[in-house]
Design a protein around this motif. Structure first.
Motif, PDB file in Angstrom:
ATOM      1  N   ILE A  85       3.927 -15.495   1.302  1.00 42.76           N
ATOM      2  CA  ILE A  85       4.418 -14.387   2.433  1.00 42.76           C
ATOM      3  C   ILE A  85       3.965 -13.177   2.632  1.00 42.76           C
ATOM      4  CG2 ILE A  85       5.636 -14.733   4.214  1.00 42.76           C
ATOM      5  CD1 ILE A  85       6.211 -17.030   4.288  1.00 42.76           C
ATOM      6  N   VAL A  86       4.799 -13.140   1.600  1.00 43.18           N
ATOM      7  CA  VAL A  86       5.164 -11.278   1.764  1.00 43.18           C
ATOM      8  C   VAL A  86       3.775 -10.813   1.046  1.00 43.18           C
ATOM      9  CG1 VAL A  86       7.090 -11.641   0.848  1.00 43.18           C
ATOM     10  CG2 VAL A  86       5.890 -10.844  -0.887  1.00 43.18           C
ATOM     11  N   SER A  87       2.560 -11.452   0.247  1.00 39.85           N
ATOM     12  CA  SER A  87       0.788 -11.314  -0.434  1.00 39.85           C
ATOM     13  C   SER A  87       0.047 -10.342   1.373  1.00 39.85           C
ATOM     14  CB  SER A  87       1.185 -11.820  -0.838  1.00 39.85           C
ATOM     15  OG  SER A  87      -0.511 -11.368  -1.684  1.00 39.85           O
ATOM     16  N   PRO A  88      -0.356 -11.929   1.717  1.00 40.29           N
ATOM     17  CA  PRO A  88      -0.692 -11.536   2.994  1.00 40.29           C
ATOM     18  C   PRO A  88      -0.317 -10.871   4.103  1.00 40.29           C
ATOM     19  CG  PRO A  88      -0.462 -13.685   3.078  1.00 40.29           C
ATOM     20  CD  PRO A  88       0.572 -13.306   2.032  1.00 40.29           C
ATOM     21  N   LEU A  89       0.903 -10.063   4.380  1.00 37.44           N
ATOM     22  CA  LEU A  89       1.685  -9.139   5.126  1.00 37.44           C
ATOM     23  C   LEU A  89       1.286  -7.895   4.682  1.00 37.44           C
ATOM     24  CD1 LEU A  89       5.180 -10.986   5.997  1.00 37.44           C
ATOM     25  CD2 LEU A  89       3.138 -10.979   7.296  1.00 37.44           C
ATOM     26  N   ALA A  90       1.606  -7.662   3.254  1.00 34.09           N
ATOM     27  CA  ALA A  90       1.397  -6.656   2.647  1.00 34.09           C
ATOM     28  C   ALA A  90       0.132  -5.900   2.571  1.00 34.09           C
ATOM     29  CB  ALA A  90       1.964  -6.591   0.920  1.00 34.09           C
ATOM     30  N   ALA A  91      -1.334  -7.224   2.841  1.00 33.03           N
ATOM     31  CA  ALA A  91      -2.131  -6.914   3.009  1.00 33.03           C
ATOM     32  C   ALA A  91      -3.391  -6.214   4.345  1.00 33.03           C
ATOM     33  CB  ALA A  91      -2.508  -7.810   1.826  1.00 33.03           C
ATOM     34  N   SER A  92      -1.941  -7.099   5.048  1.00 32.54           N
ATOM     35  CA  SER A  92      -2.275  -6.290   6.482  1.00 32.54           C
ATOM     36  C   SER A  92      -2.579  -4.882   6.675  1.00 32.54           C
ATOM     37  CB  SER A  92      -1.202  -6.895   7.402  1.00 32.54           C
ATOM     38  OG  SER A  92      -0.281  -6.406   7.175  1.00 32.54           O
ATOM     39  N   PHE A  93      -1.972  -4.170   5.603  1.00 34.07           N
ATOM     40  CA  PHE A  93      -2.942  -2.093   5.411  1.00 34.07           C
ATOM     41  C   PHE A  93      -4.342  -2.293   6.201  1.00 34.07           C
ATOM     42  CE2 PHE A  93      -3.474  -2.924   0.929  1.00 34.07           C
ATOM     43  CZ  PHE A  93      -5.237  -2.964   0.761  1.00 34.07           C
ATOM     44  N   ALA A  94      -4.857  -3.622   5.941  1.00 36.19           N
ATOM     45  CA  ALA A  94      -6.514  -2.810   6.289  1.00 36.19           C
ATOM     46  C   ALA A  94      -6.322  -2.922   7.485  1.00 36.19           C
ATOM     47  CB  ALA A  94      -7.297  -3.943   5.642  1.00 36.19           C
ATOM     48  N   VAL A  95      -5.889  -2.990   8.749  1.00 38.46           N
ATOM     49  CA  VAL A  95      -5.293  -2.949   9.552  1.00 38.46           C
ATOM     50  C   VAL A  95      -5.183  -1.441  10.038  1.00 38.46           C
ATOM     51  CG1 VAL A  95      -4.437  -3.671  11.908  1.00 38.46           C
ATOM     52  CG2 VAL A  95      -4.596  -5.183  10.267  1.00 38.46           C
ATOM     53  N   VAL A  96      -4.647  -1.225   9.466  1.00 34.25           N
ATOM     54  CA  VAL A  96      -3.500   0.316   9.551  1.00 34.25           C
ATOM     55  C   VAL A  96      -4.779   1.512   9.351  1.00 34.25           C
ATOM     56  CG1 VAL A  96      -2.359   2.242   8.288  1.00 34.25           C
ATOM     57  CG2 VAL A  96      -1.111  -0.453   8.731  1.00 34.25           C
ATOM     58  N   THR A  97      -5.233   1.543   8.128  1.00 35.85           N
ATOM     59  CA  THR A  97      -6.352   2.428   7.240  1.00 35.85           C
ATOM     60  C   THR A  97      -8.305   1.776   8.438  1.00 35.85           C
ATOM     61  OG1 THR A  97      -5.962   1.466   5.484  1.00 35.85           O
ATOM     62  CG2 THR A  97      -8.327   2.562   5.821  1.00 35.85           C
ATOM     63  N   ALA A  98      -8.632   0.937   9.564  1.00 36.60           N
ATOM     64  CA  ALA A  98      -9.081   0.087  10.376  1.00 36.60           C
ATOM     65  C   ALA A  98      -8.455   1.236  11.935  1.00 36.60           C
ATOM     66  CB  ALA A  98      -9.092  -0.608  10.357  1.00 36.60           C
ATOM     67  N   LEU A  99      -7.628   1.294  11.809  1.00 35.16           N
ATOM     68  CA  LEU A  99      -7.874   2.081  12.996  1.00 35.16           C
ATOM     69  C   LEU A  99      -7.592   3.329  12.745  1.00 35.16           C
ATOM     70  CD1 LEU A  99      -4.569   0.068  14.252  1.00 35.16           C
ATOM     71  CD2 LEU A  99      -6.513  -0.041  15.189  1.00 35.16           C
ATOM     72  N   LEU A 100      -6.787   4.175  12.347  1.00 34.13           N
ATOM     73  CA  LEU A 100      -7.236   5.519  11.616  1.00 34.13           C
ATOM     74  C   LEU A 100      -8.678   5.580  11.140  1.00 34.13           C
ATOM     75  CD1 LEU A 100      -3.995   5.902   8.716  1.00 34.13           C
ATOM     76  CD2 LEU A 100      -4.512   6.775  11.340  1.00 34.13           C
ATOM     77  N   ALA A 101      -9.328   5.037  10.546  1.00 34.83           N
ATOM     78  CA  ALA A 101     -10.809   5.163  10.277  1.00 34.83           C
ATOM     79  C   ALA A 101     -10.934   5.667  12.105  1.00 34.83           C
ATOM     80  CB  ALA A 101     -11.350   3.888   9.711  1.00 34.83           C
ATOM     81  N   VAL A 102     -10.998   4.494  12.519  1.00 32.73           N
ATOM     82  CA  VAL A 102     -12.095   4.786  14.317  1.00 32.73           C
ATOM     83  C   VAL A 102     -10.793   5.847  14.662  1.00 32.73           C
ATOM     84  CG1 VAL A 102     -11.181   3.222  16.280  1.00 32.73           C
ATOM     85  CG2 VAL A 102     -11.873   2.010  14.552  1.00 32.73           C
ATOM     86  N   LEU A 103     -10.126   6.499  14.519  1.00 27.97           N
ATOM     87  CA  LEU A 103      -9.455   7.224  15.290  1.00 27.97           C
ATOM     88  C   LEU A 103     -10.148   9.096  14.989  1.00 27.97           C
ATOM     89  CD1 LEU A 103      -5.519   6.810  15.067  1.00 27.97           C
ATOM     90  CD2 LEU A 103      -7.257   6.999  17.560  1.00 27.97           C
ATOM     91  N   GLY A 104     -10.672   8.465  13.125  1.00 26.34           N
ATOM     92  CA  GLY A 104     -11.133   9.350  12.487  1.00 26.34           C
ATOM     93  C   GLY A 104     -12.597   9.746  13.176  1.00 26.34           C
ATOM     94  N   GLY A 105     -13.096   8.176  13.534  1.00 27.46           N
ATOM     95  CA  GLY A 105     -14.755   9.022  13.787  1.00 27.46           C
ATOM     96  C   GLY A 105     -15.562   7.540  13.610  1.00 27.46           C
ATOM     97  N   GLU A 106     -15.317   6.998  12.490  1.00 28.75           N
ATOM     98  CA  GLU A 106     -15.376   5.528  11.954  1.00 28.75           C
ATOM     99  C   GLU A 106     -15.625   4.711  13.333  1.00 28.75           C
ATOM    100  OE1 GLU A 106     -14.488   3.417   8.945  1.00 28.75           O
ATOM    101  OE2 GLU A 106     -14.543   5.006   7.463  1.00 28.75           O
ATOM    102  N   ARG A 107     -16.861   3.873  13.517  1.00 32.32           N
ATOM    103  CA  ARG A 107     -17.330   3.063  14.879  1.00 32.32           C
ATOM    104  C   ARG A 107     -17.013   1.582  14.308  1.00 32.32           C
ATOM    105  NH1 ARG A 107     -22.177   5.264  18.801  1.00 32.32           N
ATOM    106  NH2 ARG A 107     -21.379   3.348  19.623  1.00 32.32           N
TER     107      ARG A 107
END
Length: 277
Positions: free
Chosen positions: A90-112
């Motif tokens: 359970i905890v490993s997939p939840l921790a792996a959801s950091f990819a969502v945070v990074t992706a959202l920040l990348a969008v805000l930073g200009g990545e399409r």
């Protein structure tokens, strides 16, 4: 190459986290963190000797690396806590959801990002909710979930901010900074708690060397990836590390979850894969 480096990072982190979860359950999260970081100083030191990377002379670069790595310190503390007390599947997939945070920040930073990536973000969020609120979940199986969320948030921001640091320092020096800061934090917390780290048996010492070698491989591969490709893509591929950890926990620990929790875990993994498309 960014995708390949991301997959190598996933293997290193996923296998390393499984080994770390076994160590942390035996001697506790903080002693495990201290020993892994001390061993990590040895491994990254050897890497720097072999690579002969030039020493970054700019003090401002070191200051930025230290500031960014404090997020890594907090995230690692959260992850070790989650792995020590929670259900690994359970905890490993939840921790792996950091990819969502990074992706959202990348969008805000200009990545399409493609529509599939945005869909993946939504699927991950839905899977996280299912895992955490599954009707068949026991209190014991959900222990470690808050810490896993904390790890995901800290890691997501950390990996996004790591890009300019790696561009300035190369792929190995930032790992050294992380080892020093995290090890010093673990030592300080043990001192404050007046907790004496246990003596290591040869078997535990070998497990720690294995775990830190795998973890170092993961970080070096990740830093190489973000030097050649979009951070959102590399991070998404690297976050598949949870699939490795879940599979190892299922095979070797025979972890059992409620059916709805397995569905949630599958959704998190599927969402992570969509983010990488």
């Amino acid at each position: 190459m960014g995708v390949l480096f991301g997959l190598i990072a996933a293997f290193g982190w996923g296998t390393g986290d499984f080994v770390i979860s076994r160590i942390a359950r035996k001697i506790g999260p903080l002693p495990t963190l201290l020993y892994v970081q001390l061993a990590g100083l040895l491994t990254i030191g050897l890497v720097l000797l072999v690579r002969r990377d030039p020493f970054p002379a700019d003090l401002g670069v070191w200051a930025r690396a230290a500031g960014v790595n404090m997020l890594n310190v907090v995230g690692t503390l959260c992850l070790y806590r989650a792995l020590a007390v929670g259900t690994v599947a359970i905890v490993s997939p939840l921790a792996a959801s950091f990819a969502v945070v990074t992706a959202l920040l990348a969008v805000l930073g200009g990545e399409r990002l493609a529509p599939a990536t945005l869909l993946g973000v939504a699927v991950v969020v839905g899977g996280v909710i299912v895992v955490a609120r599954a009707p068949g979940a026991s209190a014991a199986s959900l222990e470690g979930v808050p810490a896993a969320f904390g790890a995901a948030l800290c890691y997501g921001i950390f990996f996004y901010l790591l890009v300019p640091v790696t561009a300035s320092m190369g792929i190995a020096w930032p790992v050294l900074v992380a080892r020093i800061l995290t090890g010093a934090t673990a030592a300080a917390l043990l001192l404050v708690r007046r907790e004496q780290p246990p003596q290591l048996t040869p078997r535990l010492a070998g497990a720690i060397l294995l775990a830190t070698s795998l973890d170092t491989l993961g970080f070096l591969a990740y830093n190489s990836g973000i030097s050649t490709a979009y951070v959102s893509v590399v991070t998404a591929m690297a976050s598949i590390f949870s699939a490795v950890t879940v599979l190892l926990a299922w095979v070797f620990l025979h972890e059992r979850l409620a059916p709805s929790q397995w569905a949630g875990v599958a959704a998190v993994l599927a969402g992570v894969l969509l983010v990488s498309v």
